[in-house]
Design a protein around this motif. Structure first.
Motif, PDB file in Angstrom:
ATOM      1  N   VAL A 153       0.834  -1.201   0.000  1.00 47.29           N
ATOM      2  CA  VAL A 153       0.000   0.000   0.000  1.00 47.29           C
ATOM      3  C   VAL A 153       0.871   1.253   0.000  1.00 47.29           C
ATOM      4  CG1 VAL A 153      -1.766   1.303   1.227  1.00 47.29           C
ATOM      5  CG2 VAL A 153      -1.898  -1.187   1.172  1.00 47.29           C
ATOM      6  N   ARG A 154       1.932   1.256   0.818  1.00 51.32           N
ATOM      7  CA  ARG A 154       2.843   2.415   0.831  1.00 51.32           C
ATOM      8  C   ARG A 154       3.396   2.686  -0.565  1.00 51.32           C
ATOM      9  NH1 ARG A 154       4.859  -0.223   5.607  1.00 51.32           N
ATOM     10  NH2 ARG A 154       4.187   0.873   7.504  1.00 51.32           N
ATOM     11  N   GLU A 155       3.709   1.601  -1.277  1.00 49.03           N
ATOM     12  CA  GLU A 155       4.296   1.758  -2.614  1.00 49.03           C
ATOM     13  C   GLU A 155       3.300   2.363  -3.600  1.00 49.03           C
ATOM     14  OE1 GLU A 155       5.739  -2.105  -3.609  1.00 49.03           O
ATOM     15  OE2 GLU A 155       7.397  -2.029  -2.151  1.00 49.03           O
ATOM     16  N   VAL A 156       2.027   1.965  -3.533  1.00 47.76           N
ATOM     17  CA  VAL A 156       1.053   2.525  -4.486  1.00 47.76           C
ATOM     18  C   VAL A 156       0.693   3.970  -4.135  1.00 47.76           C
ATOM     19  CG1 VAL A 156       0.078   0.269  -5.073  1.00 47.76           C
ATOM     20  CG2 VAL A 156      -1.011   1.642  -3.293  1.00 47.76           C
ATOM     21  N   LEU A 157       0.923   4.376  -2.888  1.00 41.87           N
ATOM     22  CA  LEU A 157       0.649   5.760  -2.491  1.00 41.87           C
ATOM     23  C   LEU A 157       1.817   6.689  -2.823  1.00 41.87           C
ATOM     24  CD1 LEU A 157      -0.964   5.268   1.060  1.00 41.87           C
ATOM     25  CD2 LEU A 157      -2.136   5.607  -1.119  1.00 41.87           C
ATOM     26  N   HIS A 158       2.984   6.161  -3.028  1.00 35.19           N
ATOM     27  CA  HIS A 158       4.195   6.969  -3.209  1.00 35.19           C
ATOM     28  C   HIS A 158       4.082   7.894  -4.422  1.00 35.19           C
ATOM     29  CE1 HIS A 158       8.395   8.086  -2.985  1.00 35.19           C
ATOM     30  NE2 HIS A 158       8.569   7.720  -4.247  1.00 35.19           N
ATOM     31  N   ASP A 159       4.325   9.181  -4.173  1.00 39.93           N
ATOM     32  CA  ASP A 159       4.343  10.208  -5.228  1.00 39.93           C
ATOM     33  C   ASP A 159       3.021  10.348  -5.971  1.00 39.93           C
ATOM     34  OD1 ASP A 159       6.833  11.244  -4.787  1.00 39.93           O
ATOM     35  OD2 ASP A 159       7.848  10.078  -6.325  1.00 39.93           O
ATOM     36  N   ARG A 160       1.923   9.971  -5.337  1.00 44.22           N
ATOM     37  CA  ARG A 160       0.610  10.112  -5.970  1.00 44.22           C
ATOM     38  C   ARG A 160      -0.343  10.829  -5.020  1.00 44.22           C
ATOM     39  NH1 ARG A 160      -1.394   5.069  -9.255  1.00 44.22           N
ATOM     40  NH2 ARG A 160      -1.712   6.684 -10.797  1.00 44.22           N
ATOM     41  N   ILE A 161      -1.391  11.417  -5.579  1.00 40.52           N
ATOM     42  CA  ILE A 161      -2.462  12.005  -4.765  1.00 40.52           C
ATOM     43  C   ILE A 161      -3.574  10.976  -4.680  1.00 40.52           C
ATOM     44  CG2 ILE A 161      -4.168  13.840  -4.563  1.00 40.52           C
ATOM     45  CD1 ILE A 161      -2.312  15.693  -5.994  1.00 40.52           C
ATOM     46  N   SER A 162      -3.868  10.530  -3.469  1.00 38.00           N
ATOM     47  CA  SER A 162      -4.822   9.440  -3.270  1.00 38.00           C
ATOM     48  C   SER A 162      -5.957   9.892  -2.365  1.00 38.00           C
ATOM     49  CB  SER A 162      -4.121   8.224  -2.634  1.00 38.00           C
ATOM     50  OG  SER A 162      -2.980   7.845  -3.368  1.00 38.00           O
ATOM     51  N   VAL A 163      -7.165   9.437  -2.680  1.00 39.91           N
ATOM     52  CA  VAL A 163      -8.317   9.677  -1.818  1.00 39.91           C
ATOM     53  C   VAL A 163      -8.821   8.326  -1.326  1.00 39.91           C
ATOM     54  CG1 VAL A 163      -9.920   9.739  -3.784  1.00 39.91           C
ATOM     55  CG2 VAL A 163     -10.593  10.769  -1.611  1.00 39.91           C
ATOM     56  N   PHE A 164      -9.052   8.210  -0.022  1.00 41.19           N
ATOM     57  CA  PHE A 164      -9.543   6.971   0.573  1.00 41.19           C
ATOM     58  C   PHE A 164     -11.063   6.991   0.636  1.00 41.19           C
ATOM     59  CE2 PHE A 164      -5.243   6.336   1.635  1.00 41.19           C
ATOM     60  CZ  PHE A 164      -5.071   5.047   2.120  1.00 41.19           C
ATOM     61  N   ALA A 165     -11.682   5.852   0.391  1.00 42.26           N
ATOM     62  CA  ALA A 165     -13.133   5.724   0.508  1.00 42.26           C
ATOM     63  C   ALA A 165     -13.456   4.255   0.739  1.00 42.26           C
ATOM     64  CB  ALA A 165     -13.832   6.235  -0.750  1.00 42.26           C
ATOM     65  N   GLY A 166     -14.717   3.971   1.096  1.00 39.98           N
ATOM     66  CA  GLY A 166     -15.120   2.590   1.292  1.00 39.98           C
ATOM     67  C   GLY A 166     -16.288   2.467   2.237  1.00 39.98           C
ATOM     68  N   GLN A 167     -16.594   1.222   2.598  1.00 44.16           N
ATOM     69  CA  GLN A 167     -17.705   0.951   3.503  1.00 44.16           C
ATOM     70  C   GLN A 167     -17.463   1.569   4.875  1.00 44.16           C
ATOM     71  OE1 GLN A 167     -16.915  -3.274   2.776  1.00 44.16           O
ATOM     72  NE2 GLN A 167     -19.094  -3.605   3.104  1.00 44.16           N
ATOM     73  N   SER A 168     -18.558   1.711   5.630  1.00 45.32           N
ATOM     74  CA  SER A 168     -18.440   2.090   7.031  1.00 45.32           C
ATOM     75  C   SER A 168     -17.824   0.943   7.819  1.00 45.32           C
ATOM     76  CB  SER A 168     -19.823   2.405   7.615  1.00 45.32           C
ATOM     77  OG  SER A 168     -20.460   3.431   6.902  1.00 45.32           O
ATOM     78  N   GLY A 169     -16.980   1.295   8.780  1.00 45.43           N
ATOM     79  CA  GLY A 169     -16.454   0.302   9.708  1.00 45.43           C
ATOM     80  C   GLY A 169     -15.458  -0.673   9.143  1.00 45.43           C
TER      81      GLY A 169
END
Length: 297
Positions: A153-169
Motif C-alpha cells: 500500500v505504501r508503494e502505491v501511495l508513493h508520489d501520488r495524490i490518493s483519496v480513501f473511501a469505502g464501507q463504514s467500519g
C-alpha cells in the motif's frame, strides 16, 4: 510568477504549498476555462502572486487531469477503496458502485481488502483474482498481521495524490494509522444502507506523506447516486464490459436486449462475471429511478 499546489481550502482562503512554504491566498478575480467559470479546488496546480512571506493571491488555475464534485478535489491520481472481508462482510455490489463512480471520474482505483486474516484464504484469493483480471490492483491487508499488505500500500501511495473511501467500519483509520503513524485522517464513512454519506461540513485537505505523495483528508464520497451519468456512461464505467463493447454488433450497445452483444455472450460463456453483470442491471434500475425522481417538469 511562482507556482504551487492548493493543499487546503477553508473560508475563502486557499493554502498553496510551494516547496516547504505554504502561502495563504485569496483568489484574484474569476477564473474561466473554455468559457466556464472555474473555482479553485484542493489539488489544483496554480500560479500565485506572493505579497509577503505568508500571503498572496491565486492568479491562474492550471489544467486538471481529474475532478471530483463530492468531495471537491482535483488532480487525484487514484481512489483507494477499502473494503472489509469481515464485519462488515465484503460487498461486491457496493464495491462495483464505487468503481462506477471512479471510472466515470477518470480516476484509477486500488482495492484494499482489510481484515483479510478473518476469513478463509480462498475467499480472499477469489476476490483478488476476480478484480485483478479486470485490471485493478488488489491488496489484501491485516492490521493484526502487521506486515501483510502494508508495504504494498505504501508503494502505491508513493508520489501520488490518493483519496480513501469505502464501507463504514472497514478500518480505514486503523489502516492509515498503521501505514503512517502520526497521520490522523477524518476518513468519512458512507452509509451502506442509504448509499450516501452523513452530512458534514468538514474541509478537504491534502496531507503530505513522508517520501512523497499526498493523501486527501476528505469526508469521503458524499453521494453514490448516479446523478451525473446516462445509460451509456454506466455501461462504459464497467471496465471489463467496455473492453468487449467494440465486438458488439451495435455501436452504443447497452448490453441488455441487443442481439449479437459481446458482453452478454461473455457472461453466458463465463468469461465475464455474472455477479458484476447482475450488479450492472441493478444499477441501471437505480439510474432510471434517479432520472424519474429528478425529471424536470
Amino acid at each position: 510568477m511562482p507556482e504551487g499546489r492548493i493543499v487546503k481550502a477553508l473560508s475563502g482562503f486557499y493554502y498553496v504549498a510551494d516547496g516547504d512554504r505554504i502561502f495563504s491566498c485569496r483568489a484574484r478575480g474569476l477564473f474561466k476555462k473554455k468559457g466556464a467559470k472555474v473555482n479553485p479546488l484542493v489539488g489544483d496546480w496554480v500560479v500565485y502572486d506572493a505579497i509577503n512571506e505568508e500571503e498572496g493571491y491565486v492568479m491562474e488555475v492550471g489544467e486538471r487531469t481529474s475532478e471530483l464534485v463530492r468531495p471537491p478535489i482535483s488532480n487525484v491520481d487514484q481512489a483507494v477503496l477499502v473494503f472489509s472481508m469481515f464485519k462488515p462482510a465484503f460487498s461486491a455490489l457496493l464495491l462495483d458502485k464505487f468503481l462506477v463512480h471512479t471510472e466515470h471520474a477518470g480516476i484509477d482505483s486500488v482495492i484494499i481488502l482489510s481484515k483479510a486474516d478473518q476469513v478463509p484464504e480462498e475467499e480472499v484469493r477469489a476476490i483478488t483474482e476476480k478484480y485483478e483480471a479486470i485490471g485493478y490492483t488488489v491488496i489484501p491487508t491485516s492490521t493484526k498481521q502487521e506486515t501483510r499488505g502494508l508495504q504494498e500500500v505504501r508503494e502505491v501511495l508513493h508520489d501520488r495524490i490518493s483519496v480513501f473511501a469505502g464501507q463504514s467500519g472497514v478500518g480505514k483509520s486503523s489502516l492509515i494509522n498503521a501505514l503512517f503513524p502520526g497521520v490522523s485522517l477524518q476518513t468519512g464513512d458512507v452509509s451502506e444502507k442509504l448509499g450516501r454519506g452523513k452530512h458534514t461540513t468538514r474541509h478537504v485537505e491534502l496531507i503530505p506523506l513522508e517520501g512523497g505523495g499526498y493523501v486527501a483528508d476528505t469526508p469521503g464520497f458524499s453521494s453514490l447516486e448516479f446523478m451525473d451519468l446516462d445509460e451509456l456512461d454506466l455501461a462504459e464505467a464497467f471496465r471489463d464490459f467496455a473492453e468487449r463493447s467494440p465486438d458488439c454488433k451495435f455501436r452504443g450497445c447497452l448490453h441488455v436486449t441487443e442481439p449479437s452483444c459481446a458482453v452478454q455472450e461473455g457472461v453466458a460463456s463465463g468469461e465475464l462475471s455474472k455477479e458484476r453483470y447482475e450488479n450492472y442491471l441493478q444499477f441501471r434500475e437505480e439510474l432510471k429511478e434517479y432520472q424519474r425522481r429528478n425529471k424536470p417538469w
